[in-house]
Design an enzyme around this catalytic site. Sequence first.
Site, PDB file in Angstrom:
ATOM      1  NE  ARG A  83      -3.862   1.618   2.651  1.00  0.00           N
ATOM      2  CZ  ARG A  83      -4.360   1.750   1.452  1.00  0.00           C
ATOM      3  NH1 ARG A  83      -4.062   2.804   0.721  1.00  0.00           N
ATOM      4  NH2 ARG A  83      -5.192   0.855   0.978  1.00  0.00           N
ATOM      5  NE  ARG A  94      -8.164   2.709   2.961  1.00  0.00           N
ATOM      6  CZ  ARG A  94      -8.274   1.790   2.029  1.00  0.00           C
ATOM      7  NH1 ARG A  94      -7.806   2.014   0.843  1.00  0.00           N
ATOM      8  NH2 ARG A  94      -8.841   0.648   2.250  1.00  0.00           N
ATOM      9  CG  ASP A  97      -6.158   4.955  -0.798  1.00  0.00           C
ATOM     10  OD1 ASP A  97      -5.190   4.232  -1.131  1.00  0.00           O
ATOM     11  OD2 ASP A  97      -7.241   4.956  -1.391  1.00  0.00           O
ATOM     12  CG  ASP A  99      -5.748   5.049  -5.105  1.00  0.00           C
ATOM     13  OD1 ASP A  99      -5.030   4.128  -4.664  1.00  0.00           O
ATOM     14  OD2 ASP A  99      -6.961   5.137  -4.845  1.00  0.00           O
TER      15      ASP A  99
END
Length: 163
Positions: A83, A94, A97, A99
């Site tokens: 990424r 992507r 990811d 989070d």
Amino acid sequence: MPRALIALGGNVGDVRATFQKAIGRICAAAQAVLLARSSDYATPPWGDERQARFINACIEIDTRLDPHSLLLTLQKIETQFGRDRSRERRWGPRTLDLDLIAYDDVSLQEPQLTLPHPRLFERAFVLVPLAEIAPERVIAGRSVTSALAAVSTEGIERLPELG
């Protein structure tokens, strides 16, 4: 140890294999113990809808890192899996990811980190896997289950377990 909830997503490459490797790296780098891992879910793209479906999952960990250090660790792991935030478009394709959704009951609003995640309650692709592993968890005064009941889960499909 503090408990953190982390959402995983991606739509480039073998995302499910990436998740398996990334979770191992998260636990090692974050001095963490994996408490729970959701199933993988195929989900419609969010934000920029002109791209492949995503795969999403959530994990819960006990970690020795503070929230800022954990966020930096997650960003380094994203980079290890290809990424490049400086070159991608917002909500675009992507490889990985990661989070940070919640960290205990910590509430932060800083330029580099907002906790709980500011768009958590809008995102069925996070709430569905989160409800699988922490349905009664209360985040910012709302249970995951009640937050999930307030959003559409259309197009979200639980994927079969890997061999």
